[in-house]
Design a protein around this motif. Sequence first.
Motif, short mmCIF file in Angstrom:
data_model
loop_
_atom_site.label_atom_id
_atom_site.label_comp_id
_atom_site.label_asym_id
_atom_site.label_seq_id
_atom_site.Cartn_x
_atom_site.Cartn_y
_atom_site.Cartn_z
N GLU A 102 0.81 -1.22 0.00
CA GLU A 102 0.00 0.00 0.00
C GLU A 102 0.85 1.27 0.00
N THR A 105 2.06 1.82 -3.49
CA THR A 105 0.91 2.20 -4.32
C THR A 105 0.57 3.66 -4.10
N ALA A 106 0.67 4.13 -2.87
CA ALA A 106 0.37 5.53 -2.57
C ALA A 106 1.47 6.45 -3.11
N TYR A 108 3.61 5.77 -5.65
CA TYR A 108 3.70 5.66 -7.11
C TYR A 108 2.35 5.19 -7.66
N PRO A 109 1.39 6.09 -7.78
CA PRO A 109 0.04 5.68 -8.17
C PRO A 109 -0.08 5.27 -9.64
N GLN A 112 0.33 0.74 -11.13
CA GLN A 112 -0.72 -0.24 -11.39
C GLN A 112 -1.49 0.07 -12.68
#
Length: 157
Positions: A102, A105-106, A108-109, A112
């Motif tokens: 997570e 992901t936060a 490097y948005p 995905q």
Amino acid sequence: MSSKTKIVVLKSKELIYTGIFILLGILLIVLLIYMFSPKKDTKNKQIITTETATTTESLETFSGYTPGVYTSELNLGGSTLLLSVSVDGDRVTGVAIDNMDETLTAMYPLVQPSLDEINNQIGMVSSIKDITYSSDNKYTTILILDAIDDALKDASR
């Protein structure tokens, strides 16, 4: 020899103010010339060209791979992600990032969505260099494609 002495009286305040205004005027003209002159981004263009060239030159077509799952490391800001590429004998079936948490992901948005875009196109193209990407996630996609290329070097027969 009679020389007449002429005395000129200058007020120092007026001289100082005039000097300051002349200096500010020159500074303003230099600033305007700097701001509105055309910029030459030769260094930036060279970096983009080099990245694109290394991405597209070394990529091969999908045919001729040994079936299996091949991995490559993807470094993002000090974190190492494990990218796995699934390969059949004649094509790449999928690309996934195994240890994406997570926090990454936060931070490097675009990773995905770029990966999803690559997976959507991978069944429709015959080579990785044929994969297209939007300008929104250009650099992220190029990083992922480089990592895929590194993984596929091990899969080549």
